[in-house]
Design a protein around this motif. Sequence first.
Motif, PDB file in Angstrom:
ATOM      1  N   ALA A 164     -11.481  45.994 -36.841  1.00 10.59           N
ATOM      2  CA  ALA A 164     -12.515  45.002 -37.127  1.00 10.59           C
ATOM      3  C   ALA A 164     -13.063  45.226 -38.528  1.00 10.59           C
ATOM      4  O   ALA A 164     -13.013  46.334 -39.067  1.00 10.59           O
ATOM      5  CB  ALA A 164     -13.650  45.091 -36.106  1.00 10.59           C
ATOM      6  N   VAL A 165     -13.594  44.150 -39.122  1.00  9.49           N
ATOM      7  CA  VAL A 165     -14.181  44.229 -40.462  1.00  9.49           C
ATOM      8  C   VAL A 165     -15.448  43.394 -40.493  1.00  9.49           C
ATOM      9  O   VAL A 165     -15.575  42.402 -39.763  1.00  9.49           O
ATOM     10  CB  VAL A 165     -13.174  43.734 -41.538  1.00  9.49           C
ATOM     11  CG1 VAL A 165     -12.876  42.240 -41.374  1.00  9.49           C
ATOM     12  CG2 VAL A 165     -13.656  44.048 -42.950  1.00  9.49           C
ATOM     13  N   TYR A 166     -16.380  43.810 -41.324  1.00 14.62           N
ATOM     14  CA  TYR A 166     -17.626  43.081 -41.534  1.00 14.62           C
ATOM     15  C   TYR A 166     -17.555  42.406 -42.901  1.00 14.62           C
ATOM     16  O   TYR A 166     -17.147  43.027 -43.883  1.00 14.62           O
ATOM     17  CB  TYR A 166     -18.814  44.056 -41.484  1.00 14.62           C
ATOM     18  CG  TYR A 166     -20.155  43.382 -41.551  1.00 14.62           C
ATOM     19  CD1 TYR A 166     -20.920  43.196 -40.407  1.00 14.62           C
ATOM     20  CD2 TYR A 166     -20.668  42.914 -42.761  1.00 14.62           C
ATOM     21  CE1 TYR A 166     -22.154  42.560 -40.474  1.00 14.62           C
ATOM     22  CE2 TYR A 166     -21.887  42.285 -42.829  1.00 14.62           C
ATOM     23  CZ  TYR A 166     -22.622  42.109 -41.684  1.00 14.62           C
ATOM     24  OH  TYR A 166     -23.831  41.477 -41.745  1.00 14.62           O
ATOM     25  N   VAL A 167     -17.989  41.138 -42.972  1.00 14.98           N
ATOM     26  CA  VAL A 167     -17.942  40.365 -44.214  1.00 14.98           C
ATOM     27  C   VAL A 167     -19.342  39.853 -44.529  1.00 14.98           C
ATOM     28  O   VAL A 167     -19.950  39.154 -43.710  1.00 14.98           O
ATOM     29  CB  VAL A 167     -16.963  39.174 -44.101  1.00 14.98           C
ATOM     30  CG1 VAL A 167     -16.880  38.423 -45.430  1.00 14.98           C
ATOM     31  CG2 VAL A 167     -15.582  39.643 -43.655  1.00 14.98           C
ATOM     32  N   GLY A 168     -19.871  40.207 -45.715  1.00 13.49           N
ATOM     33  CA  GLY A 168     -21.209  39.762 -46.069  1.00 13.49           C
ATOM     34  C   GLY A 168     -21.411  39.709 -47.570  1.00 13.49           C
ATOM     35  O   GLY A 168     -20.508  40.048 -48.340  1.00 13.49           O
ATOM     36  N   ASP A 169     -22.620  39.296 -47.989  1.00 19.91           N
ATOM     37  CA  ASP A 169     -22.861  39.078 -49.419  1.00 19.91           C
ATOM     38  C   ASP A 169     -23.979  39.934 -49.981  1.00 19.91           C
ATOM     39  O   ASP A 169     -24.339  39.772 -51.152  1.00 19.91           O
ATOM     40  CB  ASP A 169     -23.209  37.605 -49.667  1.00 19.91           C
ATOM     41  CG  ASP A 169     -24.622  37.255 -49.191  1.00 19.91           C
ATOM     42  OD1 ASP A 169     -25.414  36.741 -50.005  1.00 19.91           O
ATOM     43  OD2 ASP A 169     -24.935  37.514 -48.008  1.00 19.91           O
ATOM     44  N   SER A 170     -24.544  40.868 -49.196  1.00 16.20           N
ATOM     45  CA  SER A 170     -25.763  41.537 -49.650  1.00 16.20           C
ATOM     46  C   SER A 170     -25.742  43.032 -49.393  1.00 16.20           C
ATOM     47  O   SER A 170     -24.852  43.557 -48.703  1.00 16.20           O
ATOM     48  CB  SER A 170     -26.980  40.926 -48.943  1.00 16.20           C
ATOM     49  OG  SER A 170     -27.038  41.364 -47.590  1.00 16.20           O
ATOM     50  N   ASP A 171     -26.766  43.700 -49.924  1.00 18.72           N
ATOM     51  CA  ASP A 171     -26.971  45.116 -49.650  1.00 18.72           C
ATOM     52  C   ASP A 171     -27.250  45.350 -48.169  1.00 18.72           C
ATOM     53  O   ASP A 171     -26.821  46.365 -47.599  1.00 18.72           O
ATOM     54  CB  ASP A 171     -28.119  45.654 -50.508  1.00 18.72           C
ATOM     55  CG  ASP A 171     -29.396  44.823 -50.385  1.00 18.72           C
ATOM     56  OD1 ASP A 171     -29.294  43.584 -50.291  1.00 18.72           O
ATOM     57  OD2 ASP A 171     -30.488  45.413 -50.387  1.00 18.72           O
ATOM     58  N   VAL A 172     -27.958  44.416 -47.533  1.00 15.96           N
ATOM     59  CA  VAL A 172     -28.224  44.533 -46.099  1.00 15.96           C
ATOM     60  C   VAL A 172     -26.916  44.532 -45.321  1.00 15.96           C
ATOM     61  O   VAL A 172     -26.737  45.287 -44.358  1.00 15.96           O
ATOM     62  CB  VAL A 172     -29.135  43.381 -45.623  1.00 15.96           C
ATOM     63  CG1 VAL A 172     -29.307  43.423 -44.103  1.00 15.96           C
ATOM     64  CG2 VAL A 172     -30.490  43.467 -46.306  1.00 15.96           C
ATOM     65  N   ASP A 173     -25.955  43.725 -45.756  1.00 18.73           N
ATOM     66  CA  ASP A 173     -24.665  43.664 -45.073  1.00 18.73           C
ATOM     67  C   ASP A 173     -23.860  44.948 -45.253  1.00 18.73           C
ATOM     68  O   ASP A 173     -23.209  45.414 -44.320  1.00 18.73           O
ATOM     69  CB  ASP A 173     -23.872  42.451 -45.569  1.00 18.73           C
ATOM     70  CG  ASP A 173     -24.538  41.143 -45.186  1.00 18.73           C
ATOM     71  OD1 ASP A 173     -24.915  41.007 -44.009  1.00 18.73           O
ATOM     72  OD2 ASP A 173     -24.709  40.280 -46.048  1.00 18.73           O
ATOM     73  N   ILE A 174     -23.909  45.517 -46.450  1.00 18.24           N
ATOM     74  CA  ILE A 174     -23.213  46.783 -46.693  1.00 18.24           C
ATOM     75  C   ILE A 174     -23.773  47.858 -45.762  1.00 18.24           C
ATOM     76  O   ILE A 174     -23.015  48.616 -45.132  1.00 18.24           O
ATOM     77  CB  ILE A 174     -23.355  47.199 -48.169  1.00 18.24           C
ATOM     78  CG1 ILE A 174     -22.645  46.194 -49.073  1.00 18.24           C
ATOM     79  CG2 ILE A 174     -22.797  48.608 -48.393  1.00 18.24           C
ATOM     80  CD1 ILE A 174     -23.019  46.320 -50.546  1.00 18.24           C
ATOM     81  N   VAL A 187     -18.609  39.591 -50.465  1.00  8.58           N
ATOM     82  CA  VAL A 187     -18.185  38.357 -51.114  1.00  8.58           C
ATOM     83  C   VAL A 187     -19.013  38.125 -52.368  1.00  8.58           C
ATOM     84  O   VAL A 187     -20.181  38.516 -52.437  1.00  8.58           O
ATOM     85  CB  VAL A 187     -18.281  37.156 -50.156  1.00  8.58           C
ATOM     86  CG1 VAL A 187     -17.534  37.440 -48.859  1.00  8.58           C
ATOM     87  CG2 VAL A 187     -19.731  36.778 -49.868  1.00  8.58           C
ATOM     88  N   LEU A 188     -18.392  37.499 -53.366  1.00 14.58           N
ATOM     89  CA  LEU A 188     -19.028  37.326 -54.670  1.00 14.58           C
ATOM     90  C   LEU A 188     -19.509  35.905 -54.932  1.00 14.58           C
ATOM     91  O   LEU A 188     -19.951  35.596 -56.033  1.00 14.58           O
ATOM     92  CB  LEU A 188     -18.057  37.767 -55.775  1.00 14.58           C
ATOM     93  CG  LEU A 188     -17.697  39.255 -55.752  1.00 14.58           C
ATOM     94  CD1 LEU A 188     -16.685  39.587 -56.845  1.00 14.58           C
ATOM     95  CD2 LEU A 188     -18.942  40.119 -55.910  1.00 14.58           C
ATOM     96  N   TRP A 189     -19.456  35.045 -53.921  1.00 18.28           N
ATOM     97  CA  TRP A 189     -19.945  33.674 -54.116  1.00 18.28           C
ATOM     98  C   TRP A 189     -21.352  33.495 -53.506  1.00 18.28           C
ATOM     99  O   TRP A 189     -21.887  32.396 -53.521  1.00 18.28           O
ATOM    100  CB  TRP A 189     -18.988  32.668 -53.471  1.00 18.28           C
ATOM    101  CG  TRP A 189     -18.695  32.945 -52.019  1.00 18.28           C
ATOM    102  CD1 TRP A 189     -19.461  32.618 -50.934  1.00 18.28           C
ATOM    103  CD2 TRP A 189     -17.542  33.609 -51.502  1.00 18.28           C
ATOM    104  NE1 TRP A 189     -18.873  33.039 -49.782  1.00 18.28           N
ATOM    105  CE2 TRP A 189     -17.693  33.643 -50.089  1.00 18.28           C
ATOM    106  CE3 TRP A 189     -16.394  34.170 -52.074  1.00 18.28           C
ATOM    107  CZ2 TRP A 189     -16.738  34.233 -49.248  1.00 18.28           C
ATOM    108  CZ3 TRP A 189     -15.454  34.756 -51.248  1.00 18.28           C
ATOM    109  CH2 TRP A 189     -15.620  34.790 -49.855  1.00 18.28           C
ATOM    110  N   GLY A 190     -21.957  34.565 -53.024  1.00 22.18           N
ATOM    111  CA  GLY A 190     -23.213  34.447 -52.299  1.00 22.18           C
ATOM    112  C   GLY A 190     -24.453  34.683 -53.132  1.00 22.18           C
ATOM    113  O   GLY A 190     -24.508  34.327 -54.313  1.00 22.18           O
ATOM    114  N   PHE A 191     -25.457  35.326 -52.517  1.00 19.26           N
ATOM    115  CA  PHE A 191     -26.782  35.443 -53.119  1.00 19.26           C
ATOM    116  C   PHE A 191     -26.945  36.677 -54.006  1.00 19.26           C
ATOM    117  O   PHE A 191     -27.988  36.845 -54.636  1.00 19.26           O
ATOM    118  CB  PHE A 191     -27.858  35.486 -52.021  1.00 19.26           C
ATOM    119  CG  PHE A 191     -27.921  34.243 -51.164  1.00 19.26           C
ATOM    120  CD1 PHE A 191     -27.325  33.058 -51.565  1.00 19.26           C
ATOM    121  CD2 PHE A 191     -28.608  34.264 -49.959  1.00 19.26           C
ATOM    122  CE1 PHE A 191     -27.392  31.914 -50.784  1.00 19.26           C
ATOM    123  CE2 PHE A 191     -28.683  33.128 -49.165  1.00 19.26           C
ATOM    124  CZ  PHE A 191     -28.073  31.949 -49.573  1.00 19.26           C
TER     125      PHE A 191
END
Length: 214
Positions: A164-174, A187-191
Amino acid sequence: MNYETYIFDLDGTLLNTLDDLAAATNYALRQHGMPVHSVNDVRRFVGNGVKKLMERAIPGGTENPQFEDTLSLFRQYYMAHSLDTTRPYDGIVAVLEELKRRGRRLAVVSNKFDAATKELVRHFFGNAIEVAIGENEAAGVRKKPAPDTVEKAFRELGVGKDNAVYVGDSDVDIATARNSGLPCISVLWGFRDRDFLLANGATTFAERPADLLA
Protein backbone atom coordinates in the motif's frame (compact mmCIF):
# COMPACT_ATOMS: atom_id res chain seq x y z
CA MET A 1 6.93 -1.03 -6.60
CA ASN A 2 3.64 -2.34 -7.88
CA TYR A 3 1.24 -1.00 -5.24
CA GLU A 4 -2.07 -2.77 -4.72
CA THR A 5 -3.75 -0.19 -2.44
CA TYR A 6 -3.71 3.60 -2.73
CA ILE A 7 -4.72 5.85 0.16
CA PHE A 8 -5.27 9.40 -1.12
CA ASP A 9 -5.52 12.73 0.59
CA LEU A 10 -8.35 14.83 -0.90
CA ASP A 11 -7.76 18.62 -0.84
CA GLY A 12 -4.72 19.56 -2.89
CA THR A 13 -4.22 15.98 -4.06
CA LEU A 14 -7.36 14.91 -5.92
CA LEU A 15 -9.42 18.12 -5.78
CA ASN A 16 -8.54 21.79 -6.04
CA THR A 17 -10.82 23.02 -3.26
CA LEU A 18 -8.94 26.18 -2.37
CA ASP A 19 -11.27 28.84 -3.78
CA ASP A 20 -14.35 27.30 -2.15
CA LEU A 21 -12.55 26.97 1.18
CA ALA A 22 -11.47 30.61 0.97
CA ALA A 23 -14.99 31.73 0.04
CA ALA A 24 -16.52 29.87 2.99
CA THR A 25 -13.87 31.19 5.36
CA ASN A 26 -14.37 34.79 4.29
CA TYR A 27 -18.17 34.53 4.31
CA ALA A 28 -18.12 33.36 7.92
CA LEU A 29 -15.62 36.05 8.88
CA ARG A 30 -17.57 38.84 7.19
CA GLN A 31 -20.82 37.84 8.89
CA HIS A 32 -19.09 38.28 12.23
CA GLY A 33 -17.39 41.57 11.35
CA MET A 34 -13.90 40.06 11.11
CA PRO A 35 -11.20 40.84 8.53
CA VAL A 36 -11.04 38.52 5.54
CA HIS A 37 -8.03 36.70 4.05
CA SER A 38 -6.52 36.22 0.61
CA VAL A 39 -6.65 32.84 -1.12
CA ASN A 40 -2.92 32.48 -0.48
CA ASP A 41 -3.50 33.07 3.23
CA VAL A 42 -6.08 30.29 3.23
CA ARG A 43 -3.65 28.04 1.32
CA ARG A 44 -1.30 28.33 4.30
CA PHE A 45 -4.10 27.76 6.82
CA VAL A 46 -5.42 24.47 5.40
CA GLY A 47 -4.24 20.93 6.06
CA ASN A 48 -5.15 20.29 9.68
CA GLY A 49 -8.94 20.29 9.48
CA VAL A 50 -11.54 23.05 9.42
CA LYS A 51 -11.31 23.87 13.12
CA LYS A 52 -7.61 24.59 12.77
CA LEU A 53 -8.28 26.50 9.53
CA MET A 54 -10.69 28.79 11.35
CA GLU A 55 -8.44 29.04 14.39
CA ARG A 56 -5.78 30.44 12.08
CA ALA A 57 -8.23 32.72 10.26
CA ILE A 58 -10.11 34.22 13.21
CA PRO A 59 -8.46 37.01 15.25
CA GLY A 60 -7.54 35.51 18.59
CA GLY A 61 -8.25 31.98 17.41
CA THR A 62 -10.20 29.76 19.78
CA GLU A 63 -10.06 32.47 22.47
CA ASN A 64 -12.32 34.68 20.35
CA PRO A 65 -15.82 34.60 21.93
CA GLN A 66 -17.33 34.30 18.44
CA PHE A 67 -15.13 31.35 17.47
CA GLU A 68 -17.72 28.56 17.69
CA ASP A 69 -20.44 30.58 15.94
CA THR A 70 -18.03 31.50 13.13
CA LEU A 71 -16.87 27.90 12.74
CA SER A 72 -20.48 26.70 12.63
CA LEU A 73 -21.34 29.24 9.94
CA PHE A 74 -18.30 28.16 7.92
CA ARG A 75 -19.52 24.55 8.01
CA GLN A 76 -23.06 25.51 6.96
CA TYR A 77 -21.86 27.69 4.10
CA TYR A 78 -19.25 25.21 2.90
CA MET A 79 -21.70 22.30 2.74
CA ALA A 80 -23.97 24.47 0.54
CA HIS A 81 -21.15 25.80 -1.66
CA SER A 82 -18.45 23.10 -1.75
CA LEU A 83 -19.13 22.46 -5.45
CA ASP A 84 -19.09 26.08 -6.63
CA THR A 85 -15.57 26.04 -8.09
CA THR A 86 -14.02 22.80 -6.79
CA ARG A 87 -12.79 20.48 -9.53
CA PRO A 88 -10.48 17.47 -9.85
CA TYR A 89 -6.98 18.35 -10.97
CA ASP A 90 -6.43 17.75 -14.70
CA GLY A 91 -5.77 14.07 -15.33
CA ILE A 92 -6.85 12.82 -11.89
CA VAL A 93 -10.11 11.18 -12.95
CA ALA A 94 -8.40 9.25 -15.76
CA VAL A 95 -5.67 8.05 -13.38
CA LEU A 96 -8.19 6.86 -10.79
CA GLU A 97 -10.21 5.06 -13.45
CA GLU A 98 -7.08 3.37 -14.79
CA LEU A 99 -5.99 2.27 -11.31
CA LYS A 100 -9.48 0.89 -10.74
CA ARG A 101 -9.35 -0.92 -14.10
CA ARG A 102 -6.08 -2.53 -13.00
CA GLY A 103 -7.81 -3.88 -9.90
CA ARG A 104 -6.21 -1.54 -7.40
CA ARG A 105 -8.02 -0.66 -4.17
CA LEU A 106 -8.59 3.08 -3.65
CA ALA A 107 -9.56 5.09 -0.56
CA VAL A 108 -9.58 8.74 0.52
CA VAL A 109 -8.72 10.01 4.01
CA SER A 110 -9.13 13.70 4.75
CA ASN A 111 -9.09 16.21 7.59
CA LYS A 112 -12.13 17.82 5.94
CA PHE A 113 -15.24 17.03 7.98
CA ASP A 114 -16.70 13.64 7.17
CA ALA A 115 -19.96 14.70 5.51
CA ALA A 116 -18.20 17.01 3.05
CA THR A 117 -15.50 14.42 2.32
CA LYS A 118 -18.03 11.74 1.45
CA GLU A 119 -20.16 14.13 -0.64
CA LEU A 120 -17.23 15.43 -2.70
CA VAL A 121 -15.81 11.95 -3.33
CA ARG A 122 -19.20 10.60 -4.35
CA HIS A 123 -19.89 13.55 -6.62
CA PHE A 124 -16.58 13.63 -8.47
CA PHE A 125 -15.30 10.06 -8.40
CA GLY A 126 -18.35 7.80 -8.09
CA ASN A 127 -17.37 4.16 -7.72
CA ALA A 128 -13.67 4.66 -8.47
CA ILE A 129 -13.05 5.45 -4.78
CA GLU A 130 -14.37 2.65 -2.59
CA VAL A 131 -13.95 4.27 0.83
CA ALA A 132 -13.98 7.94 1.90
CA ILE A 133 -13.23 8.95 5.48
CA GLY A 134 -13.22 12.49 6.81
CA GLU A 135 -12.66 14.15 10.17
CA ASN A 136 -14.86 12.62 12.86
CA GLU A 137 -13.05 13.06 16.15
CA ALA A 138 -16.37 13.02 18.00
CA ALA A 139 -16.47 9.30 17.14
CA GLY A 140 -12.98 8.77 18.52
CA VAL A 141 -11.18 8.78 15.16
CA ARG A 142 -8.27 11.19 15.46
CA LYS A 143 -7.53 13.40 12.48
CA LYS A 144 -4.31 13.23 10.49
CA PRO A 145 -1.38 13.02 11.11
CA ALA A 146 -2.62 10.35 13.53
CA PRO A 147 -2.97 7.03 11.66
CA ASP A 148 -6.60 6.49 12.68
CA THR A 149 -8.30 7.43 9.39
CA VAL A 150 -5.79 5.36 7.40
CA GLU A 151 -6.30 2.34 9.64
CA LYS A 152 -10.08 2.77 9.33
CA ALA A 153 -9.72 2.88 5.55
CA PHE A 154 -7.85 -0.43 5.55
CA ARG A 155 -10.54 -2.00 7.72
CA GLU A 156 -13.34 -0.78 5.44
CA LEU A 157 -11.46 -1.94 2.35
CA GLY A 158 -10.87 -5.30 4.01
CA VAL A 159 -7.15 -5.31 3.17
CA GLY A 160 -3.84 -5.03 5.01
CA LYS A 161 -1.15 -2.42 4.48
CA ASP A 162 1.15 -4.71 2.47
CA ASN A 163 1.83 -3.20 -0.96
CA ALA A 164 0.00 0.00 0.00
CA VAL A 165 1.04 3.62 -0.56
CA TYR A 166 -0.14 6.98 0.73
CA VAL A 167 -0.50 9.90 -1.72
CA GLY A 168 -0.75 13.50 -0.51
CA ASP A 169 0.37 17.09 -1.02
CA SER A 170 1.41 18.34 2.43
CA ASP A 171 3.61 17.97 5.47
CA VAL A 172 0.58 16.55 7.30
CA ASP A 173 0.38 13.81 4.67
CA ILE A 174 4.07 12.95 4.99
CA ALA A 175 3.63 12.61 8.75
CA THR A 176 0.42 10.59 8.33
CA ALA A 177 2.15 8.13 6.02
CA ARG A 178 5.06 7.80 8.45
CA ASN A 179 2.73 7.26 11.42
CA SER A 180 0.83 4.65 9.41
CA GLY A 181 3.94 2.76 8.35
CA LEU A 182 3.41 3.52 4.66
CA PRO A 183 5.60 4.92 1.89
CA CYS A 184 4.49 8.37 0.74
CA ILE A 185 4.24 9.91 -2.71
CA SER A 186 4.13 13.71 -2.46
CA VAL A 187 2.33 15.43 -5.34
CA LEU A 188 3.58 18.74 -6.71
CA TRP A 189 0.34 20.15 -8.12
CA GLY A 190 -1.24 20.80 -4.70
CA PHE A 191 -1.08 23.36 -1.91
CA ARG A 192 2.63 22.98 -1.00
CA ASP A 193 5.77 23.30 -3.15
CA ARG A 194 8.74 20.96 -3.55
CA ASP A 195 11.08 22.88 -1.23
CA PHE A 196 8.53 22.90 1.57
CA LEU A 197 7.87 19.18 1.12
CA LEU A 198 11.58 18.35 1.04
CA ALA A 199 12.08 20.31 4.24
CA ASN A 200 9.35 18.20 5.83
CA GLY A 201 10.80 14.83 4.83
CA ALA A 202 9.39 14.10 1.39
CA THR A 203 11.40 11.56 -0.60
CA THR A 204 9.24 10.59 -3.58
CA PHE A 205 7.41 13.00 -5.86
CA ALA A 206 4.78 12.96 -8.60
CA GLU A 207 4.96 16.00 -10.87
CA ARG A 208 1.72 15.16 -12.67
CA PRO A 209 -1.12 12.69 -12.03
CA ALA A 210 0.03 10.27 -14.75
CA ASP A 211 3.22 9.70 -12.73
CA LEU A 212 1.12 7.71 -10.26
CA LEU A 213 0.68 5.03 -12.93
CA ALA A 214 4.43 4.57 -13.48
